[in-house]
Design a protein around this motif. Structure first.
Motif, PDB file in Angstrom:
ATOM      1  N   THR A 131       0.849  -1.199   0.000  1.00 35.11           N
ATOM      2  CA  THR A 131       0.000   0.000   0.000  1.00 35.11           C
ATOM      3  C   THR A 131       0.876   1.237   0.000  1.00 35.11           C
ATOM      4  N   ILE A 132       0.519   2.206  -0.844  1.00 38.44           N
ATOM      5  CA  ILE A 132       1.200   3.494  -0.890  1.00 38.44           C
ATOM      6  C   ILE A 132       0.147   4.582  -0.725  1.00 38.44           C
ATOM      7  N   LEU A 133       0.308   5.399   0.279  1.00 36.94           N
ATOM      8  CA  LEU A 133      -0.597   6.521   0.518  1.00 36.94           C
ATOM      9  C   LEU A 133       0.204   7.816   0.467  1.00 36.94           C
ATOM     10  N   SER A 134      -0.298   8.803  -0.256  1.00 32.91           N
ATOM     11  CA  SER A 134       0.338  10.114  -0.314  1.00 32.91           C
ATOM     12  C   SER A 134      -0.560  11.141   0.347  1.00 32.91           C
ATOM     13  N   GLY A 135       0.048  12.135   0.948  1.00 37.39           N
ATOM     14  CA  GLY A 135      -0.739  13.146   1.639  1.00 37.39           C
ATOM     15  C   GLY A 135      -0.148  14.528   1.496  1.00 37.39           C
ATOM     16  N   VAL A 136      -1.010  15.534   1.738  1.00 38.23           N
ATOM     17  CA  VAL A 136      -0.610  16.934   1.738  1.00 38.23           C
ATOM     18  C   VAL A 136      -1.095  17.542   3.043  1.00 38.23           C
ATOM     19  N   CYS A 137      -0.202  18.238   3.746  1.00 37.80           N
ATOM     20  CA  CYS A 137      -0.566  18.814   5.031  1.00 37.80           C
ATOM     21  C   CYS A 137      -0.083  20.262   5.102  1.00 37.80           C
ATOM     22  N   PRO A 138      -0.992  21.240   5.186  1.00 35.92           N
ATOM     23  CA  PRO A 138      -0.588  22.643   5.302  1.00 35.92           C
ATOM     24  C   PRO A 138      -0.230  22.984   6.752  1.00 35.92           C
ATOM     25  N   PHE A 139       0.637  23.976   6.920  1.00 34.70           N
ATOM     26  CA  PHE A 139       1.058  24.414   8.253  1.00 34.70           C
ATOM     27  C   PHE A 139       0.981  25.935   8.342  1.00 34.70           C
ATOM     28  N   GLU A 140       0.853  26.416   9.571  1.00 34.88           N
ATOM     29  CA  GLU A 140       0.828  27.858   9.778  1.00 34.88           C
ATOM     30  C   GLU A 140       2.208  28.474   9.552  1.00 34.88           C
ATOM     31  N   THR A 141       3.262  27.739   9.896  1.00 35.18           N
ATOM     32  CA  THR A 141       4.623  28.268   9.791  1.00 35.18           C
ATOM     33  C   THR A 141       5.569  27.213   9.245  1.00 35.18           C
ATOM     34  N   LEU A 142       6.707  27.684   8.705  1.00 31.64           N
ATOM     35  CA  LEU A 142       7.760  26.775   8.280  1.00 31.64           C
ATOM     36  C   LEU A 142       8.316  25.994   9.461  1.00 31.64           C
ATOM     37  N   GLU A 143       8.467  26.682  10.602  1.00 33.40           N
ATOM     38  CA  GLU A 143       8.997  26.014  11.785  1.00 33.40           C
ATOM     39  C   GLU A 143       8.094  24.867  12.207  1.00 33.40           C
ATOM     40  N   GLY A 144       6.778  25.079  12.129  1.00 30.63           N
ATOM     41  CA  GLY A 144       5.855  24.018  12.492  1.00 30.63           C
ATOM     42  C   GLY A 144       6.003  22.804  11.598  1.00 30.63           C
ATOM     43  N   ALA A 145       6.157  23.036  10.286  1.00 25.02           N
ATOM     44  CA  ALA A 145       6.334  21.928   9.347  1.00 25.02           C
ATOM     45  C   ALA A 145       7.628  21.173   9.629  1.00 25.02           C
TER      46      ALA A 145
ATOM     47  N   GLU B  26      -1.670  -2.401   4.199  1.00 24.56           N
ATOM     48  CA  GLU B  26      -2.812  -1.483   4.199  1.00 24.56           C
ATOM     49  C   GLU B  26      -3.064  -0.927   5.597  1.00 24.56           C
ATOM     50  N   ALA B  27      -3.056  -1.785   6.589  1.00 25.48           N
ATOM     51  CA  ALA B  27      -3.300  -1.320   7.953  1.00 25.48           C
ATOM     52  C   ALA B  27      -2.145  -0.453   8.447  1.00 25.48           C
ATOM     53  N   GLY B  28      -0.919  -0.876   8.133  1.00 23.90           N
ATOM     54  CA  GLY B  28       0.250  -0.130   8.604  1.00 23.90           C
ATOM     55  C   GLY B  28       0.339   1.263   8.014  1.00 23.90           C
ATOM     56  N   ALA B  29       0.089   1.392   6.702  1.00 24.20           N
ATOM     57  CA  ALA B  29       0.169   2.693   6.052  1.00 24.20           C
ATOM     58  C   ALA B  29      -0.900   3.640   6.607  1.00 24.20           C
ATOM     59  N   ARG B  30      -2.093   3.121   6.827  1.00 23.29           N
ATOM     60  CA  ARG B  30      -3.165   3.971   7.358  1.00 23.29           C
ATOM     61  C   ARG B  30      -2.868   4.387   8.801  1.00 23.29           C
ATOM     62  N   GLU B  31      -2.253   3.494   9.551  1.00 25.13           N
ATOM     63  CA  GLU B  31      -1.857   3.853  10.912  1.00 25.13           C
ATOM     64  C   GLU B  31      -0.803   4.959  10.897  1.00 25.13           C
ATOM     65  N   GLN B  32       0.128   4.887   9.933  1.00 25.55           N
ATOM     66  CA  GLN B  32       1.129   5.945   9.814  1.00 25.55           C
ATOM     67  C   GLN B  32       0.472   7.292   9.520  1.00 25.55           C
ATOM     68  N   VAL B  33      -0.524   7.297   8.627  1.00 28.31           N
ATOM     69  CA  VAL B  33      -1.237   8.523   8.295  1.00 28.31           C
ATOM     70  C   VAL B  33      -1.876   9.114   9.549  1.00 28.31           C
ATOM     71  N   GLU B  34      -2.537   8.280  10.324  1.00 33.67           N
ATOM     72  CA  GLU B  34      -3.221   8.762  11.528  1.00 33.67           C
ATOM     73  C   GLU B  34      -2.220   9.305  12.546  1.00 33.67           C
ATOM     74  N   THR B  35      -1.098   8.626  12.686  1.00 35.13           N
ATOM     75  CA  THR B  35      -0.086   9.072  13.644  1.00 35.13           C
ATOM     76  C   THR B  35       0.492  10.413  13.235  1.00 35.13           C
ATOM     77  N   PHE B  36       0.807  10.536  11.931  1.00 37.68           N
ATOM     78  CA  PHE B  36       1.379  11.810  11.495  1.00 37.68           C
ATOM     79  C   PHE B  36       0.357  12.940  11.605  1.00 37.68           C
ATOM     80  N   ALA B  37      -0.906  12.668  11.331  1.00 32.00           N
ATOM     81  CA  ALA B  37      -1.937  13.696  11.440  1.00 32.00           C
ATOM     82  C   ALA B  37      -1.975  14.259  12.856  1.00 32.00           C
ATOM     83  N   ALA B  38      -1.825  13.402  13.850  1.00 31.06           N
ATOM     84  CA  ALA B  38      -1.817  13.858  15.237  1.00 31.06           C
ATOM     85  C   ALA B  38      -0.580  14.704  15.528  1.00 31.06           C
ATOM     86  N   ILE B  39       0.578  14.285  15.006  1.00 30.17           N
ATOM     87  CA  ILE B  39       1.806  15.063  15.190  1.00 30.17           C
ATOM     88  C   ILE B  39       1.654  16.437  14.543  1.00 30.17           C
ATOM     89  N   ALA B  40       1.138  16.468  13.322  1.00 24.99           N
ATOM     90  CA  ALA B  40       0.986  17.725  12.594  1.00 24.99           C
ATOM     91  C   ALA B  40       0.067  18.687  13.333  1.00 24.99           C
TER      92      ALA B  40
END
Length: 475
Positions: free
Chosen positions: A233-247, A297-311
């Motif tokens: 499974t390959i999942l791609s994402g785009v995540c906007p940030f308020e600042t460069l430092e935040g990203a 499939e499960a692992g990639a989706r878990e990575q997405v959820e984890t990164f979303a929380a970090i972001a």
């Protein structure tokens, strides 16, 4: 002593124009119309994509075998004529220029895939094979070659410049990908280094010596490369940030907690504006991370959820992700087209592409200081980078007729490198030294440059292999 005189001294009484003509006449008799002295073709083979002046070779030879490369290099060595290896011409620091004339040795016709060993996850290719060609060939095997610098570069050129790219955070660079190679040395000898074993303790690591040598120690003609299985499974994402430092901080946090990101790319708001216009995207014009997750499939989706929380904790917005190949490809094509998108921000302007790399922990501070410098100088200079390994690019756009603007940009580039070195980084993570960054090498390596020069002189005493690159003329 002048620069040209000093370099010519190391060339060892280089050939006169008449001697060059005689050499090219012999090569023409041997290789027929594969030897060209066309002015247009010669200038195409010295394209720099920078503000460096194009310095064309005296002739271009299209080689088709390692033995032909050896024959041509031997003839040039006997006549003391420089040899400049050429792949497809995508290097960014003047590696292809011919400041002392000579022969551009074009390897693009050496484009055979020699073997694929599926069970061992490796392959053998000629130097002119491009990364897209290799991956198209591998598609039905379930394997792929991961090093992706954006441009469809030749694998020989990628090896010579120690190329990196968007997948480096997970799969490494060409330093990691090359198991072994075949190269022609300055006297025409053919050497084979490494092998297909995944490790070796047998003697000096000649493979790593030649990888990244930018054509100054040998002409790479064949490579043995590591391959990897295409993820389930390959999942791609785009995540906007308020600042460069935040990203940047989100990137650091994700890596520190061991999230196995495959790609994580930073675009500042200026670069996003350019990509929106050039690639017909509709992203918010704010600092943005492009990401890719590989796994089950499960692992990639878990990575997405984890990164979303970090972001979210670092001021990131909603993570918009895509699974369909056509959606993922459109996103990454926009990232790969960042150079051309940036050029569109100032039609008629010159674009200076440069890069530095710092430890991950210093990334946020280095990018923030760089952005402040850009704004203080009033420059139009998008930032884009492979932030997963601390490598980022800055692309100032300037008026080619403005001496004042060029002066400001040169000072900015000097401070950019000084800043990277202050953070214990490097003046280039992947572009290489070529001609454009010669002035920074001593500041970074000190006495280590003398060791590099000693190696160069031992392997190429006449300085015929890509002279005027990496080291200042006169060494």
């Amino acid at each position: 002593m002048s620069t040209v005189a000093a370099a010519s001294e190391w060339l060892g009484n280089p050939a006169s124009p008449e001697d060059k003509d005689a050499l090219f006449a012999r090569l023409s008799a041997r290789f027929g119309d594969r030897l060209s002295r066309s002015e247009v073709l010669r200038e195409q083979h010295a394209n720099t994509l920078t503000w460096l002046k194009v310095q064309a070779p005296d002739a271009v030879l299209f080689a088709e075998t390692t033995e032909e490369v050896s024959e041509a290099v031997s003839a040039c060595a006997a006549a003391r004529v420089p040899v400049i290896p050429f792949g497809v011409g995508t290097s960014l620091e003047g590696q292809l220029n011919a400041p002392f004339g000579g022969l551009s040795l074009d390897l693009s016709r050496m484009n055979a895939i020699l073997a694929v060993h599926e069970n061992d996850l490796d392959c053998a290719v000629q130097a002119g094979v491009t990364r897209k060609q290799l991956n198209a060939h591998l598609r039905d095997t379930g394997l792929f070659f991961p090093v992706d610098p954006g441009a469809d570069a030749s694998l020989g050129g990628m090896g010579a410049t120690r190329a990196s790219g968007t997948n480096a955070v997970r799969y490494g660079t060409m330093r990691d990908a090359v198991l072994g190679l075949t190269a022609v040395l300055a006297d025409g000898r053919i050497v084979t280094t490494g092998g297909r074993a995944r490790k070796s303790a047998a003697g000096y690591d000649l493979t790593r010596l030649l990888v990244g040598s930018e054509g100054t120690l040998g002409v790479i003609t064949e490579l043995t490369l590591k391959l990897y299985g295409i993820p389930e499974t390959i999942l791609s994402g785009v995540c906007p940030f308020e600042t460069l430092e935040g990203a940047c901080n989100a990137t650091i946090a994700a890596l520190q907690m061991g999230l196995p990101l495959a790609r994580i790319e930073l675009l500042d708001e200026v670069q996003v504006r350019g990509c929106n216009a050039y690639s017909k995207l509709s992203l918010p014009e704010t600092p943005t991370l492009f990401l890719e997750f590989h796994g089950s499939e499960a692992g990639a989706r878990e990575q997405v959820e984890t990164f979303a929380a970090i972001a979210e904790a670092e001021g990131g917005g909603a993570l918009d992700w895509a699974e369909r190949p056509e959606d993922r490809n459109r996103l990454w094509q926009a990232r790969h087209d960042a150079y051309w998108a940036a050029r569109g921000l100032r039609p008629g302007g010159d674009l200076i592409a440069t890069d530095v790399c710092v430890p991950i922990s210093a990334l946020a501070a280095c990018v923030a200081e760089t952005k402040q410098d850009i704004e203080r100088l009033g420059l139009l200079a998008p930032i884009v980078g492979h932030v997963g390994d601390g490598n980022f690019h800055v692309m100032p756009l300037i008026d080619p007729d403005s001496a004042e603007e060029r002066t400001r940009v040169r000072a900015f580039l000097d401070r950019l490198v000084d800043r990277a070195l202050r953070f214990e980084g490097t003046c280039t993570g992947e572009h290489g030294i070529g001609q454009g960054k010669i002035g920074y090498l001593v500041a970074e390596h000190g006495a280590g440059v003398d060791v590099m020069i000693a190696i160069k002189k031992a392997l190429d005493p006449l300085n015929i292999l890509n002279p005027g690159k990496i080291f200042a003329a006169g060494y």
